[in-house]
Design a protein around this motif. Structure first.
Motif, PDB file in Angstrom:
ATOM      1  N   ALA A 145       0.835  -1.204   0.000  1.00 37.07           N
ATOM      2  CA  ALA A 145       0.000   0.000   0.000  1.00 37.07           C
ATOM      3  C   ALA A 145       0.866   1.249   0.000  1.00 37.07           C
ATOM      4  CB  ALA A 145      -0.936  -0.004   1.209  1.00 37.07           C
ATOM      5  N   ALA A 146       1.939   1.234   0.774  1.00 36.92           N
ATOM      6  CA  ALA A 146       2.824   2.400   0.843  1.00 36.92           C
ATOM      7  C   ALA A 146       3.467   2.675  -0.517  1.00 36.92           C
ATOM      8  CB  ALA A 146       3.902   2.166   1.899  1.00 36.92           C
ATOM      9  N   ALA A 147       3.882   1.616  -1.208  1.00 33.85           N
ATOM     10  CA  ALA A 147       4.516   1.787  -2.516  1.00 33.85           C
ATOM     11  C   ALA A 147       3.552   2.422  -3.518  1.00 33.85           C
ATOM     12  CB  ALA A 147       5.007   0.441  -3.038  1.00 33.85           C
ATOM     13  N   ALA A 148       2.262   2.151  -3.333  1.00 36.43           N
ATOM     14  CA  ALA A 148       1.269   2.665  -4.271  1.00 36.43           C
ATOM     15  C   ALA A 148       0.942   4.138  -4.039  1.00 36.43           C
ATOM     16  CB  ALA A 148      -0.004   1.825  -4.186  1.00 36.43           C
ATOM     17  N   ILE A 149       1.048   4.602  -2.789  1.00 37.44           N
ATOM     18  CA  ILE A 149       0.580   5.962  -2.488  1.00 37.44           C
ATOM     19  C   ILE A 149       1.684   6.908  -2.036  1.00 37.44           C
ATOM     20  CG2 ILE A 149      -1.734   5.159  -1.893  1.00 37.44           C
ATOM     21  CD1 ILE A 149      -1.032   5.322   1.029  1.00 37.44           C
ATOM     22  N   PHE A 150       2.895   6.399  -1.808  1.00 38.76           N
ATOM     23  CA  PHE A 150       3.958   7.270  -1.280  1.00 38.76           C
ATOM     24  C   PHE A 150       4.399   8.308  -2.307  1.00 38.76           C
ATOM     25  CE2 PHE A 150       8.426   8.350  -0.641  1.00 38.76           C
ATOM     26  CZ  PHE A 150       8.397   8.790   0.667  1.00 38.76           C
ATOM     27  N   ASP A 151       4.633   9.521  -1.825  1.00 40.78           N
ATOM     28  CA  ASP A 151       5.186  10.587  -2.654  1.00 40.78           C
ATOM     29  C   ASP A 151       6.120  11.416  -1.782  1.00 40.78           C
ATOM     30  OD1 ASP A 151       5.512  13.176  -4.063  1.00 40.78           O
ATOM     31  OD2 ASP A 151       4.044  12.325  -5.445  1.00 40.78           O
ATOM     32  N   LEU A 152       7.305  11.694  -2.289  1.00 37.13           N
ATOM     33  CA  LEU A 152       8.279  12.468  -1.515  1.00 37.13           C
ATOM     34  C   LEU A 152       7.743  13.831  -1.103  1.00 37.13           C
ATOM     35  CD1 LEU A 152      11.592  11.701  -3.412  1.00 37.13           C
ATOM     36  CD2 LEU A 152      11.193  11.336  -0.972  1.00 37.13           C
ATOM     37  N   ARG A 153       6.853  14.379  -1.885  1.00 34.89           N
ATOM     38  CA  ARG A 153       6.331  15.721  -1.578  1.00 34.89           C
ATOM     39  C   ARG A 153       5.478  15.736  -0.305  1.00 34.89           C
ATOM     40  NH1 ARG A 153       6.904  15.135  -6.934  1.00 34.89           N
ATOM     41  NH2 ARG A 153       7.860  16.838  -8.122  1.00 34.89           N
ATOM     42  N   ASP A 154       5.085  14.556   0.164  1.00 36.89           N
ATOM     43  CA  ASP A 154       4.289  14.477   1.388  1.00 36.89           C
ATOM     44  C   ASP A 154       5.144  14.282   2.634  1.00 36.89           C
ATOM     45  OD1 ASP A 154       1.892  14.736  -0.015  1.00 36.89           O
ATOM     46  OD2 ASP A 154       1.836  12.596  -0.473  1.00 36.89           O
ATOM     47  N   VAL A 155       6.463  14.207   2.456  1.00 32.40           N
ATOM     48  CA  VAL A 155       7.355  14.072   3.610  1.00 32.40           C
ATOM     49  C   VAL A 155       7.412  15.401   4.348  1.00 32.40           C
ATOM     50  CG1 VAL A 155       9.733  13.640   4.352  1.00 32.40           C
ATOM     51  CG2 VAL A 155       8.723  12.268   2.509  1.00 32.40           C
ATOM     52  N   GLY A 156       7.310  15.349   5.668  1.00 30.65           N
ATOM     53  CA  GLY A 156       7.359  16.575   6.465  1.00 30.65           C
ATOM     54  C   GLY A 156       8.751  17.182   6.494  1.00 30.65           C
ATOM     55  N   ARG A 157       8.807  18.479   6.746  1.00 32.87           N
ATOM     56  CA  ARG A 157      10.100  19.174   6.785  1.00 32.87           C
ATOM     57  C   ARG A 157      10.726  19.187   8.170  1.00 32.87           C
ATOM     58  NH1 ARG A 157       9.089  24.612   3.060  1.00 32.87           N
ATOM     59  NH2 ARG A 157       8.176  23.536   1.248  1.00 32.87           N
ATOM     60  N   ALA A 158       9.917  18.981   9.193  1.00 32.44           N
ATOM     61  CA  ALA A 158      10.433  19.063  10.566  1.00 32.44           C
ATOM     62  C   ALA A 158      11.011  17.722  11.002  1.00 32.44           C
ATOM     63  CB  ALA A 158       9.313  19.483  11.513  1.00 32.44           C
ATOM     64  N   ALA A 159      11.983  17.777  11.893  1.00 29.90           N
ATOM     65  CA  ALA A 159      12.577  16.553  12.440  1.00 29.90           C
ATOM     66  C   ALA A 159      11.531  15.779  13.242  1.00 29.90           C
ATOM     67  CB  ALA A 159      13.766  16.898  13.325  1.00 29.90           C
ATOM     68  N   SER A 160      11.608  14.469  13.172  1.00 26.43           N
ATOM     69  CA  SER A 160      10.689  13.606  13.913  1.00 26.43           C
ATOM     70  C   SER A 160      11.348  13.108  15.183  1.00 26.43           C
ATOM     71  CB  SER A 160      10.273  12.421  13.043  1.00 26.43           C
ATOM     72  OG  SER A 160       9.670  12.853  11.845  1.00 26.43           O
ATOM     73  N   ARG A 161      10.517  12.708  16.142  1.00 25.50           N
ATOM     74  CA  ARG A 161      11.037  12.174  17.400  1.00 25.50           C
ATOM     75  C   ARG A 161      10.707  10.691  17.507  1.00 25.50           C
ATOM     76  NH1 ARG A 161      11.225  16.564  22.265  1.00 25.50           N
ATOM     77  NH2 ARG A 161      11.852  18.340  20.988  1.00 25.50           N
ATOM     78  N   MET A 162      11.709   9.907  17.837  1.00 30.16           N
ATOM     79  CA  MET A 162      11.538   8.461  17.965  1.00 30.16           C
ATOM     80  C   MET A 162      10.693   8.164  19.192  1.00 30.16           C
ATOM     81  SD  MET A 162      12.563   5.801  16.267  1.00 30.16           S
ATOM     82  CE  MET A 162      12.537   4.019  16.471  1.00 30.16           C
ATOM     83  N   ASP A 163       9.621   7.428  18.995  1.00 34.59           N
ATOM     84  CA  ASP A 163       8.696   7.082  20.073  1.00 34.59           C
ATOM     85  C   ASP A 163       8.616   5.558  20.143  1.00 34.59           C
ATOM     86  OD1 ASP A 163       6.566   6.570  21.752  1.00 34.59           O
ATOM     87  OD2 ASP A 163       5.289   8.146  20.945  1.00 34.59           O
ATOM     88  N   TYR A 164       9.357   4.964  21.086  1.00 31.74           N
ATOM     89  CA  TYR A 164       9.409   3.511  21.169  1.00 31.74           C
ATOM     90  C   TYR A 164       8.086   2.914  21.632  1.00 31.74           C
ATOM     91  CZ  TYR A 164      14.381   3.436  20.163  1.00 31.74           C
ATOM     92  OH  TYR A 164      15.581   3.546  19.527  1.00 31.74           O
ATOM     93  N   ALA A 165       7.302   3.668  22.396  1.00 33.69           N
ATOM     94  CA  ALA A 165       5.996   3.166  22.823  1.00 33.69           C
ATOM     95  C   ALA A 165       5.087   2.978  21.613  1.00 33.69           C
ATOM     96  CB  ALA A 165       5.363   4.126  23.827  1.00 33.69           C
ATOM     97  N   LYS A 166       5.121   3.931  20.692  1.00 33.98           N
ATOM     98  CA  LYS A 166       4.289   3.818  19.489  1.00 33.98           C
ATOM     99  C   LYS A 166       4.796   2.708  18.590  1.00 33.98           C
ATOM    100  CE  LYS A 166       1.951   6.668  16.071  1.00 33.98           C
ATOM    101  NZ  LYS A 166       1.730   8.054  15.581  1.00 33.98           N
ATOM    102  N   LEU A 167       6.109   2.592  18.456  1.00 36.73           N
ATOM    103  CA  LEU A 167       6.681   1.500  17.659  1.00 36.73           C
ATOM    104  C   LEU A 167       6.242   0.151  18.229  1.00 36.73           C
ATOM    105  CD1 LEU A 167       8.573   0.140  15.633  1.00 36.73           C
ATOM    106  CD2 LEU A 167      10.477   0.611  17.202  1.00 36.73           C
TER     107      LEU A 167
END
Length: 325
Positions: A145-167
């Motif tokens: 599904a990701a391969a079908a809908i992914f587009d680089l233009r939808d990547v956020g510009r801000a740094a992300s924070r690793m959340d092990y609880a969510k993982l």
């Protein structure tokens, strides 16, 4: 034996259209005359990588945004050679919960470490994808599904924070949907058990129930470990406390009932409920001491499924061992 430099333009600015960051500009006066050949004749990285990418027909360069400054210097080489530049996309970095760049002190940063900690590869891919990219409110997105809908233009510009609880939460979702044979093989490897024999049969039989409670493959292996043990079992403190003299007497009585019961989950469930009703006990008053006797713990899959997975001979041996202290 001089080093060879590429003379940078002094006026104007260099513009890089970035697929994530948008249009990025830098004044040419800020660019230095970078070395492209060292004094020993070997090329520098910023020179060699451009030639290499050009020769291989690279169309997109996707990397961390900490390399953005390198892109302007590499553009100098593309422009000097009159080569078309590839499309650039600079992805924000991943930070730890404290906002600092992700490092060892924040936890696993190696794919192999994530594997050792019991994360499924598809769950990790899903989590990392959603860490810097989104498709509405959808959280669980498999790779197809990701391969079908992914587009680089939808990547956020801000740094992300690793959340092990969510993982860990996402891993639990994938774990519950994973193939039971695949999970059984992984658990047996973690328990250092062969993929055949009685322990493998027990783990496979109980896997549908085991995986409902686990969030990682490590937890799954820990919850299945009792299936490979023999009496006398090691008891957790709460399980030991549940085996009171009254509970042990009940187990001795219950062993006789189980010996006469067909060893499939529905029949065992019916027998335990009937025994509880006949002796004036709540089902939990029967199930918890029985669970302690069978597993050494007060947490396990449903007691009927646990009994069925162990089989008549092993289950009775454990119950009788606990009944006699």
């Amino acid at each position: 034996a001089p080093a060879i430099r590429l003379k940078a333009p002094r006026d104007g600015e260099t513009v890089v259209p970035d697929l994530v960051q948008g249009e990025v500009r830098v004044a040419n006066a800020e660019l230095d005359d970078m070395i492209i050949l060292r004094s020993d004749g070997t090329p520098t990285y910023l020179h060699a990588v451009v030639v290499d990418d050009h020769d291989m027909g690279i169309t997109h360069v996707i990397r961390g945004d900490d390399h953005l400054t390198n892109t302007f210097r590499q553009r100098m080489v593309y422009d000097a050679m009159r080569w078309p530049a590839p499309a650039f996309a600079h992805i924000p970095l991943i930070h730890g919960a404290d906002g600092a760049k992700l490092s060892k002190r924040h936890g696993a940063v190696s794919v192999l470490e994530f594997r050792e900690q019991g994360f499924l590869p598809e769950a990790l891919c899903n989590y990392l994808l959603r860490l810097g990219w989104g498709h509405g409110d959808t959280e669980i997105i498999d790779r197809d599904a990701a391969a079908a809908i992914f587009d680089l233009r939808d990547v956020g510009r801000a740094a992300s924070r690793m959340d092990y609880a969510k993982l860990t939460h996402i891993n639990g979702v994938y774990l519950r949907a994973a193939d039971d044979d695949r999970l059984t093989r992984d658990v047996l490897a973690r328990l250092e058990q062969p993929e055949w024999g009685i322990v493998a049969e027990r783990v496979r039989a109980l896997m549908p129930a085991l995986k409902e409670r686990a969030k990682t493959l490590v937890e799954l292996a820990e919850s299945a470990a009792f299936l490979g043990r023999s009496p006398p079992l090691p008891f957790e403190p709460k399980a030991e406390a549940a085996l009171t003299p009254e509970a042990r007497a009940m187990l001795a009585d219950l062993a006789g009932v189980l010996a006469e019961t067909p060893f499939d989950a529905p029949a065992l469930d019916a027998a335990l409920r009937a025994y509880a009703e006949r002796t004036g006990r709540k089902l939990g008053q029967v199930a918890q001491p029985l669970r302690a006797a069978l597993t050494g713990s007060l947490t396990s899959p449903p007691i009927d499924a646990t009994l069925a997975a162990l089989g008549r001979a092993e289950a009775l041996a454990r119950v009788r061992a606990s009944a006699h202290g």
